[in-house]
Design a protein around this motif. Structure first.
Motif, mmCIF file in Angstrom:
data_model
loop_
_atom_site.group_PDB
_atom_site.id
_atom_site.type_symbol
_atom_site.label_atom_id
_atom_site.label_comp_id
_atom_site.label_asym_id
_atom_site.label_seq_id
_atom_site.Cartn_x
_atom_site.Cartn_y
_atom_site.Cartn_z
ATOM 1 N N LYS A 139 -22.052 -39.142 -63.696
ATOM 2 C CA LYS A 139 -20.858 -38.175 -64.232
ATOM 3 C C LYS A 139 -21.719 -36.627 -64.901
ATOM 4 C CE LYS A 139 -16.325 -39.940 -66.189
ATOM 5 N NZ LYS A 139 -15.693 -40.668 -67.030
ATOM 6 N N THR A 140 -22.906 -36.812 -64.482
ATOM 7 C CA THR A 140 -24.461 -36.454 -64.634
ATOM 8 C C THR A 140 -23.981 -34.638 -64.874
ATOM 9 O OG1 THR A 140 -26.033 -38.322 -64.909
ATOM 10 C CG2 THR A 140 -26.745 -35.774 -64.417
ATOM 11 N N GLU A 141 -23.934 -34.327 -63.224
ATOM 12 C CA GLU A 141 -23.386 -32.693 -63.254
ATOM 13 C C GLU A 141 -21.908 -32.974 -64.091
ATOM 14 O OE1 GLU A 141 -22.478 -32.295 -59.166
ATOM 15 O OE2 GLU A 141 -23.696 -33.572 -58.261
ATOM 16 N N GLU A 142 -21.060 -33.476 -63.743
ATOM 17 C CA GLU A 142 -19.660 -32.739 -64.451
ATOM 18 C C GLU A 142 -20.192 -32.951 -66.624
ATOM 19 O OE1 GLU A 142 -16.962 -35.644 -64.793
ATOM 20 O OE2 GLU A 142 -16.123 -35.617 -66.848
ATOM 21 N N VAL A 143 -21.037 -33.595 -67.281
ATOM 22 C CA VAL A 143 -22.054 -33.396 -68.752
ATOM 23 C C VAL A 143 -22.160 -32.201 -68.468
ATOM 24 C CG1 VAL A 143 -23.038 -34.619 -70.421
ATOM 25 C CG2 VAL A 143 -21.304 -35.744 -69.275
ATOM 26 N N VAL A 144 -23.714 -31.782 -67.447
ATOM 27 C CA VAL A 144 -24.320 -31.162 -67.366
ATOM 28 C C VAL A 144 -24.018 -29.889 -67.362
ATOM 29 C CG1 VAL A 144 -26.450 -32.179 -67.867
ATOM 30 C CG2 VAL A 144 -25.652 -31.893 -65.486
ATOM 31 N N PHE A 145 -22.553 -29.356 -65.987
ATOM 32 C CA PHE A 145 -22.287 -28.907 -66.275
ATOM 33 C C PHE A 145 -21.479 -27.218 -67.435
ATOM 34 C CE2 PHE A 145 -22.020 -29.083 -61.136
ATOM 35 C CZ PHE A 145 -24.057 -28.527 -61.447
ATOM 36 N N ARG A 146 -20.545 -28.608 -67.813
ATOM 37 C CA ARG A 146 -19.719 -28.413 -69.099
ATOM 38 C C ARG A 146 -20.295 -28.341 -69.689
ATOM 39 N NH1 ARG A 146 -18.462 -33.185 -71.678
ATOM 40 N NH2 ARG A 146 -19.890 -32.668 -73.164
ATOM 41 N N GLN A 147 -21.807 -28.865 -70.678
ATOM 42 C CA GLN A 147 -22.773 -28.252 -71.290
ATOM 43 C C GLN A 147 -23.086 -26.874 -70.990
ATOM 44 O OE1 GLN A 147 -25.550 -31.376 -71.735
ATOM 45 N NE2 GLN A 147 -23.810 -32.170 -73.244
ATOM 46 N N LEU A 148 -23.704 -26.507 -69.901
ATOM 47 C CA LEU A 148 -24.362 -25.426 -69.455
ATOM 48 C C LEU A 148 -23.600 -23.978 -69.722
ATOM 49 C CD1 LEU A 148 -26.612 -23.339 -68.702
ATOM 50 C CD2 LEU A 148 -26.394 -24.346 -66.512
ATOM 51 N N LYS A 149 -22.008 -24.991 -69.291
ATOM 52 C CA LYS A 149 -21.349 -23.513 -69.074
ATOM 53 C C LYS A 149 -20.282 -22.991 -70.355
ATOM 54 C CE LYS A 149 -16.568 -21.990 -67.595
ATOM 55 N NZ LYS A 149 -16.281 -21.475 -68.683
ATOM 56 N N ALA A 150 -20.016 -23.866 -71.563
ATOM 57 C CA ALA A 150 -20.120 -23.337 -73.211
ATOM 58 C C ALA A 150 -21.169 -22.504 -73.990
ATOM 59 C CB ALA A 150 -19.897 -24.954 -73.922
ATOM 60 N N ILE A 151 -22.593 -22.952 -73.258
ATOM 61 C CA ILE A 151 -23.799 -21.981 -73.484
ATOM 62 C C ILE A 151 -23.733 -20.418 -72.952
ATOM 63 C CG2 ILE A 151 -26.083 -21.706 -73.490
ATOM 64 C CD1 ILE A 151 -25.883 -25.009 -73.648
ATOM 65 N N ALA A 152 -23.771 -20.224 -71.379
ATOM 66 C CA ALA A 152 -23.320 -19.502 -70.566
ATOM 67 C C ALA A 152 -22.085 -18.136 -70.966
ATOM 68 C CB ALA A 152 -23.215 -19.659 -68.927
ATOM 69 N N ASP A 153 -21.197 -18.867 -71.326
ATOM 70 C CA ASP A 153 -20.405 -18.199 -71.613
ATOM 71 C C ASP A 153 -20.165 -17.100 -72.590
ATOM 72 O OD1 ASP A 153 -18.633 -19.026 -69.932
ATOM 73 O OD2 ASP A 153 -17.144 -20.852 -71.112
ATOM 74 N N ASN A 154 -21.482 -17.329 -73.988
ATOM 75 C CA ASN A 154 -21.961 -17.167 -74.874
ATOM 76 C C ASN A 154 -23.135 -16.100 -74.813
ATOM 77 O OD1 ASN A 154 -19.830 -18.155 -77.599
ATOM 78 N ND2 ASN A 154 -20.230 -20.133 -76.513
ATOM 79 N N ILE A 155 -23.588 -15.800 -73.015
ATOM 80 C CA ILE A 155 -24.748 -14.875 -73.159
ATOM 81 C C ILE A 155 -24.627 -13.491 -72.277
ATOM 82 C CG2 ILE A 155 -26.614 -15.027 -72.481
ATOM 83 C CD1 ILE A 155 -26.818 -17.772 -72.687
#
Ligand SMILES: O=C[C@H](O)COP(=O)(O)O
Length: 251
Positions: A139-155
């Protein structure tokens, strides 16, 4: 061709140090021949931020290890980006795995903190990374992409120049079990592709993606040779003179 990205090394002191020990760290940072091509940022505990900012050479940046999502108010124990800026500090680490896993910070809260810190004029080092069981269950990709999206959505598009992403697999933090250069590079390439596909090619090429997790003077050079590893976020080794060798890993 990829855009040039300045090597970046952060030292996250976590909950360590007192005035005397911090004095020793400042001494080796001041005396050490730090590669001028590496951007260096140290993150002391909040109570020492102003002291460290006033004592370190201005060529070394200072980061808070955390901050809250609003400028002020009834939030006992918190520190705001405005306060961090007010004492001359320019960076904040956000969403470190210890914030996520020890203090229960959610993707949503971390995203809000990133958005507010950038709006307030801080530069940020948001952290992402999978746990061992997530890696082992594919699940590495699923986890890091989810975390990155939550960050990127605020930039906002023009704020990406103030963002350095730290990939820190949780299983490698403080364990002495470093990701191999190939393992780290593989995820960094995937994160950069995610930025390319979901933000922009320009952001993907220019944003520094640094690796954290048991980086030492012994393993830093090999990791630094990978094309998509743009630096490190160092915990334990940032408290020791070895940190200078990590800063100079690309020399
Ligand atoms: O922020 C730094 C990371 O948590 C890495 O810590 P470590 O170098 O002690 O493994």
């Amino acid at each position: 061709m990829s855009a040039p990205r300045n090597f970046f090394v952060g030292g996250n002191w976590k909950l360590n140090g007192n005035k005397q020990e911090i004095g020793n760290i400042i001494n080796f940072l001041t005396a050490g021949n730090l590669d001028p091509n590496t951007e260096v940022v140290c993150a002391p505990p909040t109570i020492y931020l102003e002291h460290v900012r006033k004592t370190l050479p201005s060529s070394v940046g200072v980061a808070a290890q955390n901050c809250y999502k609003v400028p002020k108010g009834a939030f006992t124990g918190e520190t705001s980006p405005a306060m961090i800026k007010d004492v001359g500090v320019e960076w904040a680490i956000l969403g470190h795995s210890e914030r996520r896993n020890v203090f229960g910070e959610s993707d949503e809260l971390i995203g809000a903190k990133v958005g507010h810190a950038l709006e307030a004029g801080l530069k940020v080092i948001p952290c992402i990374g999978e746990k061992l069981e997530e890696r082992e269950s594919g699940k590495t990709e699923e986890v890091v992409f989810r975390q990155l999206k939550a960050i990127a959505d605020n930039i906002k598009p023009d704020q990406w120049q103030n963002v350095v992403i730290a990939y820190e697999p949780v299983w490698a933090i403080g364990t002495g079990k470093t990701a191999s250069p190939a393992q780290a590079q593989e995820i960094h390439v995937k994160l950069r592709k995610w930025l390319n596909d979901n933000v922009s090619t320009d952001v993907a090429q220019k944003t520094r993606i640094i690796y954290g997790g048991s980086v030492t003077a012994d393993n830093c050079r090999e990791l630094a040779r990978e094309g998509d590893i743009d630096g490190f976020l160092v915990g334990g080794a940032s408290l020791k003179p070895d940190f200078v060798q990590i800063v100079n890993a690309r020399q």
